[in-house]
Design a protein around this motif. Structure first.
Motif, mmCIF file in Angstrom:
data_model
loop_
_atom_site.group_PDB
_atom_site.id
_atom_site.type_symbol
_atom_site.label_atom_id
_atom_site.label_comp_id
_atom_site.label_asym_id
_atom_site.label_seq_id
_atom_site.Cartn_x
_atom_site.Cartn_y
_atom_site.Cartn_z
ATOM 1 N N THR A 25 1.017 -1.352 -0.353
ATOM 2 C CA THR A 25 -0.116 -0.146 -0.147
ATOM 3 C C THR A 25 0.812 1.448 0.018
ATOM 4 N N HIS A 28 0.182 6.985 0.333
ATOM 5 C CA HIS A 28 -0.646 7.618 0.234
ATOM 6 C C HIS A 28 -2.016 7.423 -0.040
ATOM 7 N N ALA A 29 -1.721 6.142 -0.104
ATOM 8 C CA ALA A 29 -3.147 5.195 -0.422
ATOM 9 C C ALA A 29 -4.371 5.009 1.071
ATOM 10 N N LEU A 30 -4.819 4.943 0.782
ATOM 11 C CA LEU A 30 -6.328 4.646 1.817
ATOM 12 C C LEU A 30 -6.958 3.093 1.734
ATOM 13 N N CYS A 31 -6.200 1.926 1.569
ATOM 14 C CA CYS A 31 -6.742 0.795 2.298
ATOM 15 C C CYS A 31 -7.483 0.517 3.803
ATOM 16 N N GLU A 32 -8.806 -0.099 3.622
ATOM 17 C CA GLU A 32 -9.174 -0.068 4.661
ATOM 18 C C GLU A 32 -9.494 -1.578 5.137
ATOM 19 N N PHE A 45 -3.625 7.717 -3.420
ATOM 20 C CA PHE A 45 -4.316 8.293 -3.924
ATOM 21 C C PHE A 45 -5.926 6.984 -4.103
ATOM 22 N N HIS A 47 -8.355 4.248 -2.706
ATOM 23 C CA HIS A 47 -9.351 4.353 -1.069
ATOM 24 C C HIS A 47 -10.306 2.920 -2.213
ATOM 25 N N LEU A 49 -12.199 0.591 0.764
ATOM 26 C CA LEU A 49 -13.330 0.988 2.112
ATOM 27 C C LEU A 49 -13.246 -0.751 2.706
ATOM 28 N N HIS A 63 -5.867 7.299 -7.469
ATOM 29 C CA HIS A 63 -7.099 7.249 -7.267
ATOM 30 C C HIS A 63 -8.394 6.035 -7.719
ATOM 31 N N PHE A 65 -10.944 3.798 -6.695
ATOM 32 C CA PHE A 65 -12.241 4.092 -5.337
ATOM 33 C C PHE A 65 -12.830 2.230 -5.460
ATOM 34 N N GLU A 67 -15.535 0.318 -2.865
ATOM 35 C CA GLU A 67 -16.515 0.943 -2.156
ATOM 36 C C GLU A 67 -17.269 -0.699 -1.332
#
Length: 213
Positions: A25, A28-32, A45, A47, A49, A63, A65, A67
């Motif tokens: 990861t 600057h990425a968001l891996c939840e 960047f 994401h 979820l 960038h 996404f 969900e």
């Protein structure tokens, strides 16, 4: 990973690329999500979820996404600014070009919140390619190894190995598993050959001829 194979796979995110069975990861990425397969790369960047499932050896570019509720198989390329929403299942070896967008609600209203079974499902079958800027209207199946040209709007089911372009996307020919357009004899210069499937199937597409049969 097929649509049935999206299980819970505990994973550890890594801060740098390695040969270890974890995923990368970018800082600057968001891996939840805790359901990301080994050797998958999540770039700046992007994401993902919580509750999204992403398989092994995927490449999730800047960038993008993904969900909650979306399912992405193994070895999938998710290019920049791709949007994959709840209710979308992407099988193995799919290529999603830059800015591909899926929808999941045929009658959206801001004041009505929907989730789960209230959403309209979309399935992208193994090996399919969606060209840059393609839009997939909810409720359709993108056939195995089908191919849409850039900017196509998918508003119907796509046949296996079909080549589609336009708004709405219309069948313009056939493509090989390798991505090359097929001639009238349904033979590819890579050595593969194909035949039409049962014309009663909807939509009728191609199947690869194995061992001359």
């Amino acid at each position: 990973m097929t649509q049935e194979a999206a299980g819970n796979r505990p994973s550890q995110g890594g801060s740098q690329m390695s040969d270890a069975p974890d995923f990368f990861t970018h800082s600057h990425a968001l891996c939840e999500s805790d359901d990301v397969g080994p050797r998958t790369r999540v770039w700046a960047f992007a994401h993902i979820l919580p509750g999204a499932a992403v398989g092994a050896d995927c490449n999730v570019c800047d960038h993008a996404f993904i969900e909650t509720g979306a399912v992405v198989g193994d070895r999938v390329t998710v290019k920049n600014r791709v949007m994959i929403f709840d209710g979308v299942t992407v099988e193995d070896d799919v290529f999603l070009g830059p800015a591909v967008v899926f929808t999941n609600d045929l009658r959206p209203r801001a004041e009505i919140k929907k989730s789960g079974d209230a959403l309209t499902r979309t399935l992208v079958r193994r090996g399919a390619t969606l060209g840059a800027g393609s839009v997939v209207v909810a409720g359709h199946t993108v056939g195995e190894y089908s191919f849409t040209g850039a900017g196509s709007v998918v508003a119907t089911d796509l046949a296996p190995h079909g080549f589609y372009v336009g708004n709405p996307a219309r069948l313009r020919g056939w493509v090989c598993r390798c991505g090359e357009r097929l001639e009238a004899d349904l033979r590819c210069r890579c050595g593969r050959s194909y035949r039409r499937v049962d014309p009663a199937s909807d939509p009728a597409g191609l199947e690869e001829v194995q061992d001359g049969r």
